[in-house]
Motif scaffolding. Structure first.
Motif, PDB file in Angstrom:
ATOM      1  N   ARG A  38      78.350 -26.300 -79.683  1.00  0.00           N
ATOM      2  CA  ARG A  38      79.782 -26.181 -79.970  1.00  0.00           C
ATOM      3  C   ARG A  38      80.036 -25.337 -81.223  1.00  0.00           C
ATOM      4  O   ARG A  38      80.929 -24.498 -81.252  1.00  0.00           O
ATOM      5  CB  ARG A  38      80.392 -27.565 -80.144  1.00  0.00           C
ATOM      6  CG  ARG A  38      81.492 -27.854 -79.134  1.00  0.00           C
ATOM      7  CD  ARG A  38      82.058 -29.231 -79.391  1.00  0.00           C
ATOM      8  NE  ARG A  38      81.184 -30.253 -78.821  1.00  0.00           N
ATOM      9  CZ  ARG A  38      81.460 -30.884 -77.674  1.00  0.00           C
ATOM     10  NH1 ARG A  38      82.559 -30.607 -77.023  1.00  0.00           N
ATOM     11  NH2 ARG A  38      80.650 -31.791 -77.185  1.00  0.00           N
ATOM     12  N   THR A  39      79.215 -25.583 -82.241  1.00  0.00           N
ATOM     13  CA  THR A  39      79.364 -24.828 -83.491  1.00  0.00           C
ATOM     14  C   THR A  39      79.108 -23.338 -83.258  1.00  0.00           C
ATOM     15  O   THR A  39      79.868 -22.484 -83.695  1.00  0.00           O
ATOM     16  CB  THR A  39      78.371 -25.360 -84.559  1.00  0.00           C
ATOM     17  OG1 THR A  39      78.554 -26.766 -84.668  1.00  0.00           O
ATOM     18  CG2 THR A  39      78.605 -24.703 -85.899  1.00  0.00           C
ATOM     19  N   LEU A  40      78.016 -23.070 -82.548  1.00  0.00           N
ATOM     20  CA  LEU A  40      77.666 -21.676 -82.271  1.00  0.00           C
ATOM     21  C   LEU A  40      78.724 -21.007 -81.396  1.00  0.00           C
ATOM     22  O   LEU A  40      79.057 -19.844 -81.593  1.00  0.00           O
ATOM     23  CB  LEU A  40      76.309 -21.605 -81.569  1.00  0.00           C
ATOM     24  CG  LEU A  40      75.075 -21.723 -82.471  1.00  0.00           C
ATOM     25  CD1 LEU A  40      73.822 -21.751 -81.611  1.00  0.00           C
ATOM     26  CD2 LEU A  40      74.998 -20.565 -83.448  1.00  0.00           C
ATOM     27  N   GLU A  41      79.239 -21.764 -80.456  1.00  0.00           N
ATOM     28  CA  GLU A  41      80.266 -21.205 -79.569  1.00  0.00           C
ATOM     29  C   GLU A  41      81.510 -20.822 -80.346  1.00  0.00           C
ATOM     30  O   GLU A  41      82.112 -19.776 -80.093  1.00  0.00           O
ATOM     31  CB  GLU A  41      80.627 -22.218 -78.474  1.00  0.00           C
ATOM     32  CG  GLU A  41      79.697 -22.169 -77.282  1.00  0.00           C
ATOM     33  CD  GLU A  41      80.000 -23.246 -76.245  1.00  0.00           C
ATOM     34  OE1 GLU A  41      79.497 -23.125 -75.122  1.00  0.00           O
ATOM     35  OE2 GLU A  41      80.734 -24.209 -76.577  1.00  0.00           O
ATOM     36  N   ARG A  44      76.986 -10.879 -83.133  1.00  0.00           N
ATOM     37  CA  ARG A  44      77.316 -11.651 -81.947  1.00  0.00           C
ATOM     38  C   ARG A  44      76.130 -11.730 -80.982  1.00  0.00           C
ATOM     39  O   ARG A  44      75.848 -12.766 -80.390  1.00  0.00           O
ATOM     40  CB  ARG A  44      78.523 -11.043 -81.228  1.00  0.00           C
ATOM     41  CG  ARG A  44      79.219 -12.007 -80.268  1.00  0.00           C
ATOM     42  CD  ARG A  44      80.361 -11.331 -79.564  1.00  0.00           C
ATOM     43  NE  ARG A  44      79.882 -10.441 -78.523  1.00  0.00           N
ATOM     44  CZ  ARG A  44      79.703 -10.819 -77.260  1.00  0.00           C
ATOM     45  NH1 ARG A  44      79.980 -12.037 -76.885  1.00  0.00           N
ATOM     46  NH2 ARG A  44      79.240  -9.966 -76.376  1.00  0.00           N
ATOM     47  N   ARG A  45      75.448 -10.614 -80.856  1.00  0.00           N
ATOM     48  CA  ARG A  45      74.314 -10.582 -79.929  1.00  0.00           C
ATOM     49  C   ARG A  45      73.182 -11.498 -80.401  1.00  0.00           C
ATOM     50  O   ARG A  45      72.522 -12.153 -79.594  1.00  0.00           O
ATOM     51  CB  ARG A  45      73.812  -9.155 -79.755  1.00  0.00           C
ATOM     52  CG  ARG A  45      74.749  -8.340 -78.864  1.00  0.00           C
ATOM     53  CD  ARG A  45      74.623  -6.854 -79.062  1.00  0.00           C
ATOM     54  NE  ARG A  45      73.264  -6.381 -78.845  1.00  0.00           N
ATOM     55  CZ  ARG A  45      72.714  -6.205 -77.666  1.00  0.00           C
ATOM     56  NH1 ARG A  45      73.393  -6.484 -76.574  1.00  0.00           N
ATOM     57  NH2 ARG A  45      71.480  -5.763 -77.548  1.00  0.00           N
ATOM     58  N   LYS A  46      72.989 -11.543 -81.714  1.00  0.00           N
ATOM     59  CA  LYS A  46      71.974 -12.455 -82.257  1.00  0.00           C
ATOM     60  C   LYS A  46      72.336 -13.899 -81.924  1.00  0.00           C
ATOM     61  O   LYS A  46      71.479 -14.693 -81.528  1.00  0.00           O
ATOM     62  CB  LYS A  46      71.872 -12.280 -83.779  1.00  0.00           C
ATOM     63  CG  LYS A  46      70.845 -11.231 -84.178  1.00  0.00           C
ATOM     64  CD  LYS A  46      70.584 -11.262 -85.683  1.00  0.00           C
ATOM     65  CE  LYS A  46      69.883  -9.965 -86.102  1.00  0.00           C
ATOM     66  NZ  LYS A  46      70.581  -9.267 -87.180  1.00  0.00           N
ATOM     67  N   ILE A  47      73.609 -14.223 -82.136  1.00  0.00           N
ATOM     68  CA  ILE A  47      74.059 -15.587 -81.854  1.00  0.00           C
ATOM     69  C   ILE A  47      73.909 -15.902 -80.372  1.00  0.00           C
ATOM     70  O   ILE A  47      73.488 -16.989 -79.982  1.00  0.00           O
ATOM     71  CB  ILE A  47      75.521 -15.771 -82.307  1.00  0.00           C
ATOM     72  CG1 ILE A  47      75.585 -15.747 -83.832  1.00  0.00           C
ATOM     73  CG2 ILE A  47      76.100 -17.070 -81.767  1.00  0.00           C
ATOM     74  CD1 ILE A  47      76.981 -15.681 -84.394  1.00  0.00           C
ATOM     75  N   MET A  48      74.236 -14.918 -79.537  1.00  0.00           N
ATOM     76  CA  MET A  48      74.166 -15.125 -78.088  1.00  0.00           C
ATOM     77  C   MET A  48      72.757 -15.517 -77.645  1.00  0.00           C
ATOM     78  O   MET A  48      72.594 -16.369 -76.774  1.00  0.00           O
ATOM     79  CB  MET A  48      74.607 -13.862 -77.339  1.00  0.00           C
ATOM     80  CG  MET A  48      76.096 -13.596 -77.377  1.00  0.00           C
ATOM     81  SD  MET A  48      77.092 -14.926 -76.682  1.00  0.00           S
ATOM     82  CE  MET A  48      76.703 -14.744 -74.939  1.00  0.00           C
ATOM     83  N   VAL A  49      71.764 -14.869 -78.244  1.00  0.00           N
ATOM     84  CA  VAL A  49      70.375 -15.159 -77.869  1.00  0.00           C
ATOM     85  C   VAL A  49      70.055 -16.628 -78.157  1.00  0.00           C
ATOM     86  O   VAL A  49      69.545 -17.351 -77.298  1.00  0.00           O
ATOM     87  CB  VAL A  49      69.401 -14.242 -78.634  1.00  0.00           C
ATOM     88  CG1 VAL A  49      67.956 -14.678 -78.385  1.00  0.00           C
ATOM     89  CG2 VAL A  49      69.596 -12.793 -78.201  1.00  0.00           C
ATOM     90  N   ILE A  50      70.409 -17.071 -79.361  1.00  0.00           N
ATOM     91  CA  ILE A  50      70.151 -18.462 -79.747  1.00  0.00           C
ATOM     92  C   ILE A  50      70.971 -19.407 -78.870  1.00  0.00           C
ATOM     93  O   ILE A  50      70.475 -20.413 -78.366  1.00  0.00           O
ATOM     94  CB  ILE A  50      70.516 -18.681 -81.238  1.00  0.00           C
ATOM     95  CG1 ILE A  50      69.686 -17.745 -82.118  1.00  0.00           C
ATOM     96  CG2 ILE A  50      70.298 -20.134 -81.633  1.00  0.00           C
ATOM     97  CD1 ILE A  50      70.201 -17.640 -83.549  1.00  0.00           C
TER      98      ILE A  50
END
Length: 425
Positions: free
Chosen positions: A83-86, A37-43
């Motif tokens: 939107r996809t990442l969210e 999740r943290r990796k995704i949050m950065v992006i």
RNA sequence: GGAGGGGUGGCAGAGCGGACGAUUGCGGUGGUCUUGAAAACCAUUGGCCGGCAACGGCUCGCGGGUUCGAAUCCCGCCCCCUCCGCCA
């Protein structure tokens, strides 16, 4: 709820705490989900920042009457990516939370380690169990003999584990409520409150009853409301979502409420008498304390509960619960156990706990440091002061006489119109 | 339960598709002035998350949707107010 950041940085301590409680939690899965999740949050945050800047720029271009079509198209694509990442982040976040909210509080270092109640440790004792020169009766026989407890009609009206109090029995119940409230408000510094007895799901979640104890609670059929199992729930939730002032801490509240528990899974236990009822009365004490003093506040709180038993002249002992017996939200807990001749042993009549910041984090209850700076989570505590039904049982048993009458403890007489004994009429 | 109105920062109250994380007033904090205070004036001032920081993100009751862009438009839910009904 524990702080996710704390878990991340102290995974071994959390692992030990969970195993000391003889529980299992998918901690590795949690950590792995959190890392993803943290990796995704950065992006995601980087994309969002770009998106925000781009949209501002479109606004400026349009105001100047320039062409924004290309940028608009780019932002459209970026918007889709976001939107996809969210969605992905939301899914992982949900899974993370599902695990997180099921992790129990960390036991304090002073808590004895052991998998079950046999590792509980007696801390102190007060009073001598009375020696009877006749065969003492269990409280249900004393109560029925005096026609002040009617178990059969309680069952008729509701179902098993509901009891009808009658005459001096009802008076005794009411006297105990008033005696305890007066003691805590006039001598121990608590402010009396009378809260809602039905509460919403959020309140039940905040104090830790949900999701774990769902089967233990009575729920309303047509409303998202639950009957409270303890006043701890509504009283702690008084300040849910609020930020208090440091100089106002500690805050002491006490409340009389009825309590409702389904007692699922305790079918064979304490089947007779008042000990384990689906509905019972309780005076509860709740504290909102500063993190630096919460364990001192626990000692004081426990003493306030003990004071009730001392004044009623009921022998008791104080037990510190082991890691395996500690409730989900508690970091440290003392049980008060009153002497019950019919059991020939001490029986729980009060439970006094420090929840540290565990409930405060679920409930989002903070305080603003007086010197300024970031707000911090308060510590919440509570303790029964004490369970009324079990006190009635203890009085009937400990104060019974050979002729079937019961002496009224002196402290209670002003609350019972000066009555010195309950005798058959 | 029915009919209307409304939920925006500590409070009051604007904004109703882009310059808005949000005008302004009050309150709070710091300062000027003053023997001190008040007044006046100047400055500053929401919360949460990540980061040593620079900075970035989230947040206008809650949840969805439309749009390049939502406090603002649409849908659902919750809550509050007024009137009616019911009721201890």
């Amino acid at each position: 709820m524990l702080d996710l950041k704390f878990i991340r940085e102290n995974a071994d301590a959390v692992r030990k705490a969970v195993s000391d409680r003889a529980l299992e939690v998918p901690l590795d899965e949690l950590l792995e989900l959190d890392a993803r999740r943290r990796k995704i949050m950065v992006i995601l945050e980087e994309k969002r920042a770009r998106h925000k800047r781009g949209n501002k720029e479109i606004g400026e271009l349009m105001r100047r009457g320039e062409d924004a079509a290309a940028l608009r198209e780019e932002m459209g694509r970026l918007s889709d990516e976001i939107r996809t990442l969210e969605a992905e982040e939301g899914e992982i976040g949900g899974k993370t939370r599902e695990i997180l909210i099921r992790i129990p509080n960390l036991p304090d270092a002073s808590v004895p380690v052991g998998p079950d109640e046999t590792y509980n440790r007696e801390v102190r004792r007060w009073g001598e169990p009375r020696r009877f020169d006749f065969q003492p009766l269990p409280h249900w026989e004393v109560g029925e003999g005096l026609d002040i407890l009617d178990f059969q009609r309680g069952v008729k009206i509701a179902e098993s584990r509901f009891t009808l109090l009658k005459g001096k029995g009802a008076l005794l119940e009411r006297a105990l409520i008033n005696f305890m409230l007066d003691l805590h408000t006039r001598e121990h510094g608590y402010t009396e409150v009378f809260p809602p007895i039905l509460v919403n799901e959020e309140s039940m979640f905040s104090t830790g009853q949900l999701p774990k104890l769902k089967d233990e609670m009575y729920a309303c059929r047509d409303d998202e409301l639950y009957l409270i199992p303890t006043a701890e729930v509504p009283v702690t939730n008084i300040y849910r979502g609020e930020t208090l002032r440091e100089e106002d801490l500690p805050i002491y509240y006490c409340a009389y409420t009825p309590c409702f528990r389904r007692e699922a899974g305790s079918y064979g236990r304490d089947i007779r008498g008042l000990i384990r009822q689906h509905q019972f009365n309780k005076v509860e004490m709740v504290k909102f304390a500063h993190p630096d003093t919460s364990f001192d506040e626990l000692e004081k709180l426990t003493n306030d509960a003990e004071d009730v038993l001392r004044r009623l002249g009921l022998p008791y002992r104080v037990v510190i619960l082991s890691t395996g017996d500690l409730s989900f939200s508690a970091a440290k807990c003392y049980d008060l156990e009153v002497w019950l001749p019919s059991y020939g042993e001490y029986k729980e009549i009060s439970s006094c706990s420090n929840f540290t910041d565990f409930q405060a984090r679920r409930a989002d209850i903070r305080f603003k440091p007086a010197g300024g700076g970031k707000s911090r989570l308060v510590h919440t505590l509570n303790g029964s002061g004490v369970a009324i039904g079990r006190t009635v049982a203890a009085i009937l048993e400990n104060y019974q006489r050979e002729d079937g009458s019961v002496e009224v403890p002196e402290a209670l007489r002003p609350y019972m119109h000066g009555l010195e004994e309950i005798a058959a009429e």
